[in-house]
Design an enzyme around this catalytic site. Structure first.
Site, PDB file in Angstrom:
ATOM      1  N   ASP A 194      -8.189  11.372   9.604  1.00 13.55           N
ATOM      2  CA  ASP A 194      -8.536  10.748   8.335  1.00 13.55           C
ATOM      3  C   ASP A 194      -7.813  11.509   7.216  1.00 13.55           C
ATOM      4  O   ASP A 194      -7.245  12.583   7.435  1.00 13.55           O
ATOM      5  CB  ASP A 194     -10.065  10.735   8.139  1.00 13.55           C
ATOM      6  CG  ASP A 194     -10.501   9.670   7.138  1.00 13.55           C
ATOM      7  OD1 ASP A 194      -9.650   9.154   6.385  1.00 13.55           O
ATOM      8  OD2 ASP A 194     -11.704   9.351   7.097  1.00 13.55           O
TER       9      ASP A 194
ATOM     10  N   GLU B 136     -17.414   5.712  -0.489  1.00 16.51           N
ATOM     11  CA  GLU B 136     -17.505   7.024   0.177  1.00 16.51           C
ATOM     12  C   GLU B 136     -18.538   7.948  -0.496  1.00 16.51           C
ATOM     13  O   GLU B 136     -19.580   7.482  -0.929  1.00 16.51           O
ATOM     14  CB  GLU B 136     -16.105   7.640   0.279  1.00 16.51           C
ATOM     15  CG  GLU B 136     -15.151   6.696   1.044  1.00 16.51           C
ATOM     16  CD  GLU B 136     -13.834   7.326   1.429  1.00 16.51           C
ATOM     17  OE1 GLU B 136     -13.794   8.506   1.745  1.00 16.51           O
ATOM     18  OE2 GLU B 136     -12.830   6.582   1.439  1.00 16.51           O
TER      19      GLU B 136
END
Ligand code: BGC
Length: 635
Positions: free
Chosen positions: A274, A495
């Site tokens: 990621d 997020e």
């Protein structure tokens, strides 16, 4: 896909190519960076394997043509063979997680939480197909989707990226979504990426990038289970997760990445890290690079310091701290994916069949999104059968989310954190110099444009000619209005910025076990109580009910919230999740052209601090998993 070619033959081709590659070329293949930090010439010079767009990062005017031109230039550079460079096509990745959401004019689908309520695997496959076509219209080949998180605590800012708190629906969707994206690897396929491996939805307190704790049985039953059907469907890539498992970061977790995913589950594609996800392994970037490579990461998403990454990985090989066999394994996997997808046979992006295709954002695509909205709505309360509403009723439509396409799309739409796109607020408030009160939460969402969609208000107006709009409900008058529809809820976030954190920020570091390396982010709020996050919502509802006018509340949100006061004040209550660009899907159901079909795929909590989950022995939520009313009780 190369026709009639077996996997074995593809592996052989990958092997032949690998044998011709220098160490620099191999490490370049393993590197992915953000478009803002690399030019096409550098892609060739450093043999870069992939470029991505981070959330909201877009070329030119952000139209399909701008994207096609951009990737065409990168692709062409990657294919220019000479004595220093082998022609290996670059693969371009995006977060098309609810439609091709970065691009202006794309069809935006409900976020996953709403699709979970629809509980319709066949629909998911069609959504993935439409999404694949819109991605291809921009000349792009790869999406970091679907997210297979099983979100276990609504305080997590990414709850809306999860189909359900329970693995059952996630599992039933995973394979169908991958099939819709990758299909037969033909001309209308894109490469899929299941994420985030693994346990992203299980972190303590729902802290983004935090620590998931438990035993192996729980990890397997809750968080790994959804990956089986995706792997069986041949998903070509998997993204490693920011979270830790019992205190150990997944990005450095050899057991989870290599022993479980690659060896036990026989995953043949490649693992991508990621966004700068390896950085948190160690204060020494050099050490982090070696550690994560040896753990099993194959391609590295490096936002900008890719030169440093390349230099470090090369030193590791030269110093013998990363064996060349590990590099070869990674590159073999990357080449295999590119071959399997048929990337070597594809013409340059500008010449591909679907590039710039006019089905992008088309009515046909939007119909699938509108159907998804209809199927995702969950009816929680319907006193005296106030719904369905009559189309000729005199309706007062209010609430800050009534006429804001940006808010109904949520995060990961045009911008990473999403956008506000309210024509109404522009007219009524901004121009008159009065700023609209969004409450304390997330006041920083930027203005942006969702093109081609319909707000919930526009959907209502299209079928109910006597409806009027007044966002704060202050004009309510029982002589003029029969009923109110108040569209309330959250404003966009993505997020960690969407986290709800009760305590102080130090909890982030403790929970994440990252030695203080993670940036501490400001959370969306401090409790899940809607009236604390957004007091303006209850005010708008009360402005109408105080006049004796009954109110239908439509909640736009990325998770279930504590709604005690709003529920009590309303005659009917609809959870609309983050429905995306097609607001008409909401009016289709409110006026009875379709019935409610959605059922909660998340437990609805009654009080702050409670976290009942499906299957709990002691289970006393406000509304249980699977709850949802309908007009026709037989449905
Ligand atoms: C997210 C991923 C995403 C990546 C690329 C990260 O911040 O965690 O889900 O795919 O960015 O944009």
């Amino acid at each position: 896909m190369e026709q009639n070619i077996t996997d074995q033959e593809l592996q052989k081709k990958a092997e032949t190519l690998l044998k011709k590659m220098t160490l620099d070329q191999k490490i370049g293949q393993m590197t992915q960076t953000e478009r803002m930090s690399i030019t096409p010439a550098e892609v060739k010079e450093f043999h870069i394997g992939s470029v991505l767009s981070g959330g909201g990062s877009c070329p030119g005017e952000n139209r399909p043509k701008d994207w096609v031109d951009m990737n065409d230039a990168y692709w062409a550079a990657s294919m220019e063979a000479d004595e220093n460079h082998l022609a290996i096509p670059l693969i371009y990745g995006v977060d098309a997680i609810h439609g091709h959401n970065n691009v202006i004019g794309a069809t935006i689908f409900p976020h996953n939480i709403g699709l979970g309520a629809a509980n319709d695997p066949e629909l998911l496959e069609r959504i993935a197909k439409v999404t694949a076509r819109e991605i291809l219209a921009t000349g792009v080949e790869w999406t970091f989707a679907p997210t297979l998180a099983v979100a276990r605590n609504n305080q997590w800012g990414r709850t809306y990226e999860s189909y359900s708190e329970d693995p059952e629906i996630v599992q039933s969707y995973a394979g169908r979504f991958v099939k819709g994206l990758q299909g037969d690897m033909g001309v209308d396929s894109v490469v899929g990426c299941v994420k985030h491996w693994v346990g992203d939805g299980g972190t303590t307190y729902g802290i983004d990038q935090g620590d998931t704790r438990g035993n192996d049985e729980e990890l397997s039953r809750i968080h790994i289970a959804p990956y089986y059907p995706a792997l069986a469907e041949g998903v070509l890539t998997v993204m490693a997760s920011f979270n830790s498992w019992n205190g150990d970061k997944c990005h450095g977790h050899r057991y989870l990445l290599t022993d479980v995913l690659k060896n036990e589950l026989e995953f043949e594609g490649f693992i991508i890290s990621d966004w700068d996800g390896i950085d948190y392994l160690s204060e020494s970037y050099y050490e982090a690079v070696g550690w994560s490579t040896n753990a099993g990461i194959d391609m590295f998403m490096v936002s900008d310091k890719w030169r440093e990454f390349i230099a470090h990985l090369k030193s590791h090989v030269q110093n013998g701290t990363v064996p060349i066999e590990r590099i070869d394994d990674a590159v073999r996997r990357i080449l295999y994916v590119k071959l399997k997808y048929g990337l070597f046979e594809k013409p340059r992006p500008a010449d591909r069949y679907w590039s710039n295709h006019d089905s992008f954002g088309s009515k046909e695509h939007r119909e699938v999104a509108r159907e998804s909205v209809r199927k995702s709505l969950v009816l929680l309360k319907n006193e005296n059968d106030i719904l369905p509403l009559k189309k000729n009723a005199r309706i007062l439509v209010a609430g800050k989310n009534a006429d804001d396409c940006g808010h109904q799309c949520g995060g990961f739409t045009v911008a990473w954190q999403g956008v506000s796109d309210s024509k109404t607020i522009g007219r009524e408030f901004i121009e008159s110099g009065v700023s609209f009160d969004y409450g304390s939460a997330n006041a920083a969402v930027q203005k942006g444009t969702i093109e081609g969609g319909t707000s919930i208000w526009e959907g209502i107006k299209a079928v109910a000619p006597n409806a009027v709009l007044n966002l704060d409900g202050s004009v309510a008058d029982s002589d003029e209005h029969d009923v109110g529809i108040v569209v309330v809820g959250e404003t966009p976030y993505a997020e960690g910025l969407g986290d709800i954190r009760a305590g102080d920020n130090t909890i982030v570091e403790m929970g994440s076990m990252i030695k203080g390396l993670m940036k501490v982010l400001a959370p969306y709020g401090h409790s899940l109580i809607l009236n604390e996050l957004h007091p303006e919502d209850l005010r708008a509802i009360k402005n109408i009910t105080d006049k004796g006018i009954p109110v239908v509340v439509v909640l736009v949100s990325g998770r279930t919230l504590i709604i005690e006061k709003e529920l009590e004040a309303s005659s009917a209550f609809v959870a609309a999740w983050l429905p995306g660009s097609e607001g008409q899907g909401v009016s289709d159901v409110l006026f009875g052209d379709s019935d409610f079909q959605g059922k909660l795929s998340f437990t609805w909590q009654k009080k702050v601090g409670e976290n009942f989950l499906r299957g709990d022995e002691h289970y006393e939520p406000l509304f249980p998993y699977g709850y949802g009313l309908s007009y026709n009780k037989q449905v």
